[in-house]
Design a protein around this motif. Structure first.
Motif, PDB file in Angstrom:
ATOM      1  N   GLY A  51       0.846  -1.182   0.000  1.00 35.06           N
ATOM      2  CA  GLY A  51       0.000   0.000   0.000  1.00 35.06           C
ATOM      3  C   GLY A  51       0.878   1.228   0.000  1.00 35.06           C
ATOM      4  O   GLY A  51       2.111   1.140   0.016  1.00 35.06           O
ATOM      5  N   ILE A  66       1.200   5.583   1.272  1.00 32.29           N
ATOM      6  CA  ILE A  66       0.770   6.846   1.872  1.00 32.29           C
ATOM      7  C   ILE A  66       1.241   7.952   0.951  1.00 32.29           C
ATOM      8  O   ILE A  66       2.365   7.905   0.436  1.00 32.29           O
ATOM      9  N   LEU A 126      -5.466   3.667   1.059  1.00 29.19           N
ATOM     10  CA  LEU A 126      -4.053   3.292   1.083  1.00 29.19           C
ATOM     11  C   LEU A 126      -3.643   2.553  -0.187  1.00 29.19           C
ATOM     12  O   LEU A 126      -2.629   1.859  -0.213  1.00 29.19           O
ATOM     13  N   THR A 141      -0.454   7.248  11.563  1.00 32.57           N
ATOM     14  CA  THR A 141      -1.530   7.116  10.579  1.00 32.57           C
ATOM     15  C   THR A 141      -2.801   6.699  11.303  1.00 32.57           C
ATOM     16  O   THR A 141      -2.805   5.733  12.061  1.00 32.57           O
ATOM     17  N   ASP A 197      -6.501   5.418  10.732  1.00 34.07           N
ATOM     18  CA  ASP A 197      -7.564   4.896   9.880  1.00 34.07           C
ATOM     19  C   ASP A 197      -8.874   5.371  10.495  1.00 34.07           C
ATOM     20  O   ASP A 197      -9.312   4.875  11.532  1.00 34.07           O
ATOM     21  N   CYS A 208      -7.736   7.759   5.451  1.00 37.77           N
ATOM     22  CA  CYS A 208      -6.769   7.924   6.545  1.00 37.77           C
ATOM     23  C   CYS A 208      -6.290   9.369   6.688  1.00 37.77           C
ATOM     24  O   CYS A 208      -6.337  10.163   5.753  1.00 37.77           O
ATOM     25  N   ALA A 265       3.640   4.665  10.006  1.00 40.51           N
ATOM     26  CA  ALA A 265       3.986   4.454   8.604  1.00 40.51           C
ATOM     27  C   ALA A 265       5.475   4.692   8.396  1.00 40.51           C
ATOM     28  O   ALA A 265       5.978   5.784   8.677  1.00 40.51           O
TER      29      ALA A 265
END
Length: 367
Positions: free
Chosen positions: A6, A8, A105, A190, A192, A319, A353
């Motif tokens: 994924g 960011i 993501l 991060t 969610d 996010c 992250a």
């Protein structure tokens, strides 16, 4: 077996389809795809997260609309390879993902990129990473119906550990910019938000159309061609106040990406915090892609001492990232939990992250 992460987006939102600048990095959370060739021309798809059985369709019958749900992404990837003239035949594909879905993501980009890599490898093809990215993008654009730019696929395929990927979408020039928050005593917290992240509907496409319309009115190929010092004149040439807001976001966001990259090159990581917060305000007010859960998380993190915070991804949920001193990370998370409880939102989830490697073949290793 292939793995794809994924991603960011540190900063640079809704700039990719405007031919602008983006600054993503890959996550340690990955999707794994195990694949094998079939001799009967059948594409057989299964996900350990879908809760259903296998989806089966002959590759010769692949066309937009033929497959729906999660399976449209890998099916579209095979279709896009075939549309490009590659002799891709039947295949079994089993997917297992640790990337949170619906969180913005890029789980879909991880799925399409992993499928393209797997199908190409199994059929003796050797596309370069940009061809893989374009093919995965076409799967989303033309098969699934999501008009995304190249940001997600580029991040999934080109990211490296300890770096953010600075991409000029027009020239496709890239730079691996040093970005190692832990080494500076910082954390990218991060959140969610658990606000559903749904982009295939009309809101994303509507914003893209507004940008394309503005570029035509302004007589430029893309909004990337509007310089920051020419923004006032550009806005004065536009009649629609909504379109003016969209343009203001794109032009100022491109400028924020460039400023962020300059600070990272200089090793001044803490100073990017205000740029992240300014990006969020622009996405909230000018691009109008935020939601109450996201704004609550941003405000709570900032109130607890975050250096900067913003929504990440296309918006409408997903996010929030907050750049925080590592010893303040738990305090920021607790502030978000408290604010969510007061607002009667579903409890959020958190992770740190760290910039990680891009997509790769993991089993067996290439000969």
């Amino acid at each position: 077996m292939w793995a794809a992460p994924g991603r960011i987006n540190l900063i640079g939102e809704h700039t990719d389809y405007n031919d602008g600048f983006v600054l993503p990095f890959a996550l340690p959370h990955t999707l794994t795809a195990a694949a094998a060739r079939r001799g009967d021309g059948l594409l057989r798809l299964r996900s350990l997260q879908s809760g259903g059985g296998a989806v089966e369709i002959p590759v010769a019958e692949l066309e937009p609309g033929a497959v729906s749900g999660w399976a449209a992404y890998p099916a579209g990837s095979v279709w896009a390879l075939r549309e490009a003239g590659h002799p891709v035949g039947g295949m079994d594909l089993l997917v297992d993902s640790a990337i949170p879905t619906g969180a913005g993501l890029s789980s879909s980009a991880a799925l399409t990129c992993a499928t393209v890599l797997a199908a190409a490898d199994l059929h003796g093809l050797a596309p370069d990473r940009w061809e893989v990215a374009r093919t995965a993008q076409r799967a989303e654009n033309d098969f699934v119906g999501m008009p995304c730019g190249l940001l997600d696929q580029s991040a999934v395929l080109l990211s490296t550990e300890g770096r953010a990927l600075f991409l000029d979408v027009r020239s496709l020039e890239t730079e691996q910019v040093p970005f190692d928050p832990r080494a500076d005593g910082l954390t990218v917290l991060t959140v969610d938000t658990r606000a559903p992240h749904r982009l295939v509907g009309g809101m994303y496409a509507e914003r893209r159309r507004a940008c394309e319309h503005a570029a035509r009115v302004l007589g430029v190929p893309f909004l990337r061609d509007v310089p920051a010092d020419g923004l006032a004149g550009a806005l004065a040439a536009l009649d629609d106040p909504v379109v003016r807001r969209r343009v203001r976001h794109v032009v100022t966001e491109n400028a924020r990406v460039l400023e962020t990259v300059a600070l990272l090159r200089a090793g001044r990581l803490r100073e990017i915090g205000p740029l992240l917060t300014a990006s969020h305000a622009s996405l909230r007010d000018d691009y109008e892609v935020s939601v109450p859960e996201v704004d609550t998380a941003v405000e709570a993190a900032l109130s607890a001492g975050a250096l900067g915070a913003r929504i990440t991804g296309g918006g409408f949920g997903g996010c929030v990232i907050a750049l925080v001193e590592s010893d303040r990370a738990e305090a920021c998370a607790e502030a978000v939990r408290t604010a969510y409880a007061a607002a009667d939102f579903a409890p959020p989830a958190f992770f740190h992250a760290a910039p990680s490697p891009g997509a790769r073949r993991v089993l067996p290793p290439p000969a």
